[in-house]
Motif scaffolding. Structure first.
Motif, PDB file in Angstrom:
ATOM      1  N   LYS A 313      14.447 -10.296   1.545  1.00 53.11           N
ATOM      2  CA  LYS A 313      15.422  -9.531   2.298  1.00 53.11           C
ATOM      3  C   LYS A 313      14.791  -9.014   3.583  1.00 53.11           C
ATOM      4  CE  LYS A 313      18.198  -7.733  -1.562  1.00 53.11           C
ATOM      5  NZ  LYS A 313      18.639  -6.497  -2.258  1.00 53.11           N
ATOM      6  N   VAL A 314      15.660  -8.763   4.565  1.00 49.93           N
ATOM      7  CA  VAL A 314      15.224  -8.198   5.839  1.00 49.93           C
ATOM      8  C   VAL A 314      16.239  -7.147   6.263  1.00 49.93           C
ATOM      9  CG1 VAL A 314      14.706  -8.648   8.271  1.00 49.93           C
ATOM     10  CG2 VAL A 314      14.098 -10.341   6.534  1.00 49.93           C
ATOM     11  N   ARG A 315      15.755  -5.989   6.655  1.00 50.53           N
ATOM     12  CA  ARG A 315      16.624  -4.928   7.155  1.00 50.53           C
ATOM     13  C   ARG A 315      16.837  -5.074   8.657  1.00 50.53           C
ATOM     14  NH1 ARG A 315      14.147   0.681   5.647  1.00 50.53           N
ATOM     15  NH2 ARG A 315      12.343  -0.330   6.613  1.00 50.53           N
ATOM     16  N   GLU A 316      17.878  -4.436   9.166  1.00 52.48           N
ATOM     17  CA  GLU A 316      18.119  -4.417  10.607  1.00 52.48           C
ATOM     18  C   GLU A 316      16.966  -3.755  11.345  1.00 52.48           C
ATOM     19  OE1 GLU A 316      20.282  -5.109  14.135  1.00 52.48           O
ATOM     20  OE2 GLU A 316      20.705  -5.804  12.101  1.00 52.48           O
ATOM     21  N   LYS A 317      16.388  -2.720  10.748  1.00 48.09           N
ATOM     22  CA  LYS A 317      15.254  -2.041  11.369  1.00 48.09           C
ATOM     23  C   LYS A 317      14.049  -2.962  11.486  1.00 48.09           C
ATOM     24  CE  LYS A 317      16.523   2.576   9.751  1.00 48.09           C
ATOM     25  NZ  LYS A 317      16.092   3.754   8.936  1.00 48.09           N
ATOM     26  N   ASP A 318      13.880  -3.865  10.515  1.00 45.87           N
ATOM     27  CA  ASP A 318      12.754  -4.793  10.572  1.00 45.87           C
ATOM     28  C   ASP A 318      12.893  -5.765  11.740  1.00 45.87           C
ATOM     29  OD1 ASP A 318      11.806  -3.580   8.277  1.00 45.87           O
ATOM     30  OD2 ASP A 318      12.826  -4.992   6.948  1.00 45.87           O
ATOM     31  N   ILE A 319      14.117  -6.242  11.972  1.00 49.25           N
ATOM     32  CA  ILE A 319      14.349  -7.142  13.108  1.00 49.25           C
ATOM     33  C   ILE A 319      14.128  -6.408  14.420  1.00 49.25           C
ATOM     34  CG2 ILE A 319      16.028  -8.663  14.205  1.00 49.25           C
ATOM     35  CD1 ILE A 319      17.344  -9.080  11.528  1.00 49.25           C
ATOM     36  N   TYR A 626       2.900 -10.652  -6.268  1.00 47.94           N
ATOM     37  CA  TYR A 626       3.429 -11.713  -5.406  1.00 47.94           C
ATOM     38  C   TYR A 626       4.399 -12.620  -6.156  1.00 47.94           C
ATOM     39  CZ  TYR A 626       3.588 -15.905  -2.531  1.00 47.94           C
ATOM     40  OH  TYR A 626       4.022 -16.978  -1.800  1.00 47.94           O
ATOM     41  N   GLN A 627       4.116 -12.886  -7.417  1.00 43.71           N
ATOM     42  CA  GLN A 627       4.926 -13.832  -8.179  1.00 43.71           C
ATOM     43  C   GLN A 627       6.238 -13.232  -8.669  1.00 43.71           C
ATOM     44  OE1 GLN A 627       2.453 -15.235 -11.339  1.00 43.71           O
ATOM     45  NE2 GLN A 627       1.006 -16.285  -9.979  1.00 43.71           N
ATOM     46  N   LYS A 628       6.309 -11.942  -8.885  1.00 44.75           N
ATOM     47  CA  LYS A 628       7.445 -11.374  -9.612  1.00 44.75           C
ATOM     48  C   LYS A 628       8.297 -10.403  -8.813  1.00 44.75           C
ATOM     49  CE  LYS A 628       5.090 -11.792 -14.059  1.00 44.75           C
ATOM     50  NZ  LYS A 628       5.943 -12.920 -14.486  1.00 44.75           N
ATOM     51  N   VAL A 629       7.791  -9.805  -7.740  1.00 46.78           N
ATOM     52  CA  VAL A 629       8.510  -8.763  -7.018  1.00 46.78           C
ATOM     53  C   VAL A 629       9.129  -9.351  -5.762  1.00 46.78           C
ATOM     54  CG1 VAL A 629       8.301  -6.482  -5.942  1.00 46.78           C
ATOM     55  CG2 VAL A 629       6.912  -7.054  -7.932  1.00 46.78           C
ATOM     56  N   ARG A 630      10.313  -8.874  -5.416  1.00 42.62           N
ATOM     57  CA  ARG A 630      10.961  -9.319  -4.176  1.00 42.62           C
ATOM     58  C   ARG A 630      10.154  -8.849  -2.966  1.00 42.62           C
ATOM     59  NH1 ARG A 630      16.399 -10.383  -3.279  1.00 42.62           N
ATOM     60  NH2 ARG A 630      17.002  -9.193  -5.142  1.00 42.62           N
ATOM     61  N   HIS A 631      10.117  -9.696  -1.939  1.00 44.79           N
ATOM     62  CA  HIS A 631       9.317  -9.385  -0.758  1.00 44.79           C
ATOM     63  C   HIS A 631      10.204  -9.270   0.478  1.00 44.79           C
ATOM     64  CE1 HIS A 631       5.634 -10.127  -2.993  1.00 44.79           C
ATOM     65  NE2 HIS A 631       6.172 -11.243  -3.453  1.00 44.79           N
ATOM     66  N   ARG A 632       9.694  -8.529   1.450  1.00 38.44           N
ATOM     67  CA  ARG A 632      10.258  -8.494   2.796  1.00 38.44           C
ATOM     68  C   ARG A 632       9.451  -9.456   3.657  1.00 38.44           C
ATOM     69  NH1 ARG A 632      15.006  -5.235   2.644  1.00 38.44           N
ATOM     70  NH2 ARG A 632      14.786  -4.193   0.633  1.00 38.44           N
ATOM     71  N   LEU A 633      10.139 -10.207   4.515  1.00 37.14           N
ATOM     72  CA  LEU A 633       9.464 -11.277   5.237  1.00 37.14           C
ATOM     73  C   LEU A 633       8.337 -10.755   6.127  1.00 37.14           C
ATOM     74  CD1 LEU A 633      12.390 -13.654   6.257  1.00 37.14           C
ATOM     75  CD2 LEU A 633      10.711 -13.936   4.446  1.00 37.14           C
ATOM     76  N   ASN A 634       8.488  -9.565   6.693  1.00 37.40           N
ATOM     77  CA  ASN A 634       7.452  -9.028   7.577  1.00 37.40           C
ATOM     78  C   ASN A 634       6.759  -7.819   6.965  1.00 37.40           C
ATOM     79  OD1 ASN A 634       9.730  -7.491   7.672  1.00 37.40           O
ATOM     80  ND2 ASN A 634       9.860  -7.376   9.902  1.00 37.40           N
ATOM     81  N   ASP A 635       6.670  -7.805   5.641  1.00 40.98           N
ATOM     82  CA  ASP A 635       6.007  -6.699   4.953  1.00 40.98           C
ATOM     83  C   ASP A 635       4.523  -7.023   4.806  1.00 40.98           C
ATOM     84  OD1 ASP A 635       5.399  -4.460   3.580  1.00 40.98           O
ATOM     85  OD2 ASP A 635       6.508  -4.969   1.759  1.00 40.98           O
ATOM     86  N   ASP A 636       3.684  -6.047   5.150  1.00 40.78           N
ATOM     87  CA  ASP A 636       2.241  -6.252   5.083  1.00 40.78           C
ATOM     88  C   ASP A 636       1.638  -5.541   3.883  1.00 40.78           C
ATOM     89  OD1 ASP A 636       2.743  -3.740   5.959  1.00 40.78           O
ATOM     90  OD2 ASP A 636       1.177  -3.695   7.487  1.00 40.78           O
ATOM     91  N   TRP A 637       2.320  -5.586   2.760  1.00 39.80           N
ATOM     92  CA  TRP A 637       1.875  -4.837   1.587  1.00 39.80           C
ATOM     93  C   TRP A 637       0.521  -5.330   1.082  1.00 39.80           C
ATOM     94  CZ3 TRP A 637       0.839  -7.214  -3.058  1.00 39.80           C
ATOM     95  CH2 TRP A 637       1.284  -8.525  -3.190  1.00 39.80           C
ATOM     96  N   ALA A 638       0.224  -6.619   1.235  1.00 37.08           N
ATOM     97  CA  ALA A 638      -0.976  -7.184   0.634  1.00 37.08           C
ATOM     98  C   ALA A 638      -2.200  -7.081   1.530  1.00 37.08           C
ATOM     99  CB  ALA A 638      -0.746  -8.652   0.269  1.00 37.08           C
ATOM    100  N   TYR A 639      -2.012  -6.831   2.825  1.00 37.75           N
ATOM    101  CA  TYR A 639      -3.163  -6.823   3.725  1.00 37.75           C
ATOM    102  C   TYR A 639      -3.127  -5.644   4.686  1.00 37.75           C
ATOM    103  CZ  TYR A 639       0.433  -9.050   6.588  1.00 37.75           C
ATOM    104  OH  TYR A 639       1.596  -9.344   7.236  1.00 37.75           O
ATOM    105  N   GLY A 640      -2.381  -4.609   4.369  1.00 37.96           N
ATOM    106  CA  GLY A 640      -2.322  -3.443   5.240  1.00 37.96           C
ATOM    107  C   GLY A 640      -3.681  -2.781   5.371  1.00 37.96           C
ATOM    108  N   ASN A 641      -4.041  -2.423   6.584  1.00 38.06           N
ATOM    109  CA  ASN A 641      -5.320  -1.789   6.827  1.00 38.06           C
ATOM    110  C   ASN A 641      -5.248  -0.302   6.519  1.00 38.06           C
ATOM    111  OD1 ASN A 641      -6.445  -4.206   7.777  1.00 38.06           O
ATOM    112  ND2 ASN A 641      -5.554  -3.868   9.801  1.00 38.06           N
ATOM    113  N   ASP A 642      -6.415   0.310   6.478  1.00 34.49           N
ATOM    114  CA  ASP A 642      -6.456   1.741   6.193  1.00 34.49           C
ATOM    115  C   ASP A 642      -5.787   2.563   7.291  1.00 34.49           C
ATOM    116  OD1 ASP A 642      -9.786   1.493   4.770  1.00 34.49           O
ATOM    117  OD2 ASP A 642      -7.808   1.164   3.880  1.00 34.49           O
ATOM    118  N   ILE A 643      -5.774   2.022   8.520  1.00 31.19           N
ATOM    119  CA  ILE A 643      -5.141   2.777   9.599  1.00 31.19           C
ATOM    120  C   ILE A 643      -3.630   2.810   9.447  1.00 31.19           C
ATOM    121  CG2 ILE A 643      -7.003   2.295  11.238  1.00 31.19           C
ATOM    122  CD1 ILE A 643      -5.308   0.068  12.419  1.00 31.19           C
TER     123      ILE A 643
END
Length: 724
Positions: A313-319, A626-643
């Motif tokens: 899914k993608v939200r309007e805010k993401d676009i 990654y295998q079971k949860v729905r993702h957002r196309l531009n979500d950086d959940w797996a590689y987000g930096n500490d900043i």
């Protein structure tokens, strides 16, 4: 309650039966034998007419049964409290299926269903609601019970009888079967409208198609595997399909968990994953037995294409955020909320925007928030909002004045019933409805009471978790700000740490708890002879591998936690501050797909704030997310930096949300604030043309009024031309 077919049920010519429930072996377990016996006695006392005195209930015609129920309904209106209780017990016996006239459990369930619909059609449920209101307002009984040194079952007899009848009516009518009569189906629809039931559709089919994952390796397993590798004696087992709670297997997957639950999880020690062993290698291969007969018609399974189970899914805010970043990079300025203009952007950005728009999803909450903003900005031009009086809307309007007290009361009960809670002097007494008048004196009686107390707590947790989840779901469908105010009350009442405290236990033991005695369950205890109970039989429990009641409660609490923290940065950071990751990861040991899904969702929203070392040490968990949860196309959940873990101000975010909620409630429900927005008529002809109601005697004193109010008053016309 399981529905049975009517064919094959004997309705005549069988001898009159004796009381089947062995009163000499009455159980502490819910005191059900005593309750059934009293209900039966009261029913027999009411059968005093000449036509029905010597006949059984199943031998009466429908008209005779209706006549008898009508007499019971009339007797409920007497002022004598004891007489009302006797009549209520007779009604309870009918709702329980006139078990003294039945030989099998099938007969009891059949006549229980028949009698419940008969009672509802005759208006018994409405009469019970009135009696329940009377019992709630009975301050004398409450004060007398409080003054007692110990409260027991005897202090809530009337309430328990009324609630037992109402529960049987609701649960029986709620379940629809194939062989229901047309009039029963019509009664069910009327009853649903009366209760204000609105059903919601879940994504359950997708979860049923999932396969539960094996939990990540614990620290003990890693140590053992490393030692085996050093000795060069690693053993391989053939790969087999993993078993889970979804398949009713008989093997015990928890046999090695008692020692491991006390060990530290990998995320606590930040150990690497080099020593992790394939979960399938650790499973002991035991062929599962054939599944038991289904309790309901089998649901058709959904066949999904290979790949991820959920469409992104993608939200309007993401676009908007993606285009803002791209324009700043390639053009040097932005166009605000414009998502259509792509002039000056390279071709890959065009393709990216096209892909994002293909997966764009606009939720009901976003539509409601946008509409609310428009109503707040243009109250005059848009006018009054037409609010449909749905059952959810009426419930919210009734709960709004005391919503905080309701939420706190429910959470106090949940805290008192949680297995990790310790008894305190200021806690709520939830055992008043289970403790007998005389405390047990033998070991067997003590064991029965202990099982009943634990079962009582489990039922309370199940009921409160389901109630809170239903409130959140229905309020969110009705209006997002109704959902938000309930969520905020839950957060302010420490619901998030309470749920985490609930899961901070040996969750495997809780899921596999056996706090039930099958031979004392209804209707088994009133149809069959009571066997001799021993301490060994109580310790063995039933044959079920898992307690589905406790699994249901765990899933509900996880779903509540998901709803409270979704898209709320400050509440997500609360999960991080309370160190929920180790607690939630231990919950993954339960091999049930739906429960694992909601655990992984909670882990996913906080992974970027747990640091790279945590993600490196928990790659099995990251892979499961990654295998079971729905993702957002531009979500950086797996590689987000500490900043990316930006500073969070809990108070500021919650205050901003509370301001929006208060504006919504003031605009929609405050009827006293509309005086400032009444339009003023500035047209002279319109004002003079309005008809003014004058008193009847005004024309008698009209000339005096003109002299006093008009002619005798000096008017300075020049003053009107001067500036104020």
């Amino acid at each position: 309650m399981q529905e049975v077919k009517s064919k094959g049920i004997a309705t005549g010519s069988k001898p009159r039966q004796k009381w089947k429930c062995n009163s000499r072996k009455k159980s502490i377990h819910s005191q059900f034998c005593r309750t059934c016996r009293l209900a039966y006695i009261m029913y027999k006392k009411q059968m005093i007419t000449r036509d029905t005195r010597d006949r059984r209930w199943i031998e009466l015609t429908v008209e005779e049964q209706r006549s008898y129920v009508m007499r019971l309904l009339d007797a409920l209106e007497v002022t004598d409290r004891d007489k009302r209780l006797k009549v209520a017990r007779a009604i309870l016996y009918l709702a329980q299926g006139v078990f003294d006239d039945c030989d099998t459990e099938v007969d009891v369930l059949h006549w229980s269903r028949h009698n419940v619909f008969l009672l509802y059609d005759m208006g018994i449920f409405t009469a019970l609601l009135e009696l329940l209101s009377m019992e709630i307002d009975n301050n004398q009984a409450c004060s007398s019970a409080v003054r007692k040194p110990a409260i027991s079952l005897a202090d809530s007899t009337e309430l328990r009888v009324l609630l037992s009848i109402m529960y049987l009516i609701v649960e029986t009518i709620r379940v629809q079967t194939e062989d229901d009569r047309p009039e029963w189906r019509a009664s069910r629809e009327v009853f649903k409208n009366e209760l204000g039931v609105c059903c919601t559709v879940t994504c359950i089919k997708v979860v049923r198609a999932m396969r539960a994952a094996s939990p990540p390796a614990s620290a003990m397993e890693l140590i053992e595997q490393q030692q085996q590798q050093k000795r060069g004696r690693r053993s391989r087992r053939p790969l087999v399909k993993q078993d889970s709670l979804d398949t009713y297997n008989e093997r015990d997957p928890f046999k090695n968990d008692d020692a491991r639950d006390e060990e530290e999880d990998p995320e606590d020690t930040d150990s690497g994953i080099e020593g992790e062993v394939d979960p399938l290698d650790r499973d002991v291969i035991i062929q599962p037995p054939p599944p038991p007969p289904p309790l309901r018609p089998p649901t058709e399974r959904v066949n999904f294409p290979k790949g991820l189970p959920w469409a992104p899914k993608v939200r309007e805010k993401d676009i908007e955020h993606f285009l803002e970043t791209s324009r700043n990079k390639f053009i040097g300025f932005t166009l605000g909320n414009d998502t259509d203009t792509l002039v000056g952007l390279p071709r890959p950005i065009h393709e990216s925007v096209k892909t994002l728009k293909q997966h764009k999803y606009v939720s009901i909450a976003e539509v409601q928030i946008k509409k609310e903003d428009e109503l707040q900005q243009c109250p005059m031009s848009l006018g009054e909002e037409e609010v449909a009086e749905t059952p959810t809307e009426m419930l919210y309007l009734g709960m709004l004045p005391n919503l905080s007290q309701y939420v706190i009361a429910l959470l106090k009960l949940l805290l008192a019933a949680a297995p990790t809670s310790k008894a305190k002097t200021d806690s709520i007494n939830i055992l008043a409805d289970v403790l007998p008048e005389e405390m047990p004196i033998t070991v067997l009686q003590s064991m029965k009471l202990g099982i009943d107390v634990n079962r009582h707590k489990e039922i309370i947790v199940k009921a409160i978790s389901a109630l809170l989840l239903l409130l959140l779901k229905h309020f969110k469908l009705n209006h997002i700000y109704q959902f938000e105010i309930v969520s905020q009350h839950l957060v302010f009442a420490n619901c998030i740490p309470l749920i985490l405290k609930f899961f901070n236990q040996n969750i495997m033991s809780y899921i596999s708890a056996k706090n039930s005695i099958c031979v004392l369950d209804f209707p088994h205890c009133v149809v069959h002879e009571m066997p001799e109970l021993t301490a060994e039989s109580l310790e063995a429990g039933d044959s079920n591998q898992f307690c589905w009641r406790n699994l249901f409660s765990c899933i509900n609490l996880l779903r509540i936690l998901n709803k409270l923290t979704k898209w709320k940065h400050s509440r997500t950071m609360m999960l991080v501050v309370f160190k929920s990751a180790p607690i939630l990861k231990r919950a993954l040991k339960v091999k049930q797909a739906m429960m694992q899904l909601y655990v992984l969702k909670l882990l996913k929203i906080q992974t970027k704030y747990l640091g790279r070392q945590w993600r490196k040490s928990n790659m099995k968990t990251m892979s499961a997310i990654y295998q079971k949860v729905r993702h957002r196309l531009n979500d950086d959940w797996a590689y987000g930096n500490d900043i990316d873990a930006r500073p969070w101000d809990f108070q500021a975010e919650e205050c901003a949300l509370r301001e929006s909620i208060e504006k919504f409630n003031s605009r929609r429900y405050d009827r006293n604030k509309n005086g400032d927005f009444v339009p003023v008529d500035n047209c002279l002809q319109s004002v003079l043309g309005q008809r003014v109601e004058l008193p009847e005697d005004f024309h008698y004193s009209y000339e005096m009024w003109l002299e006093r109010e008009v002619f005798s008053q000096p008017i300075q016309w020049e003053g009107l031309l001067q500036n104020p």
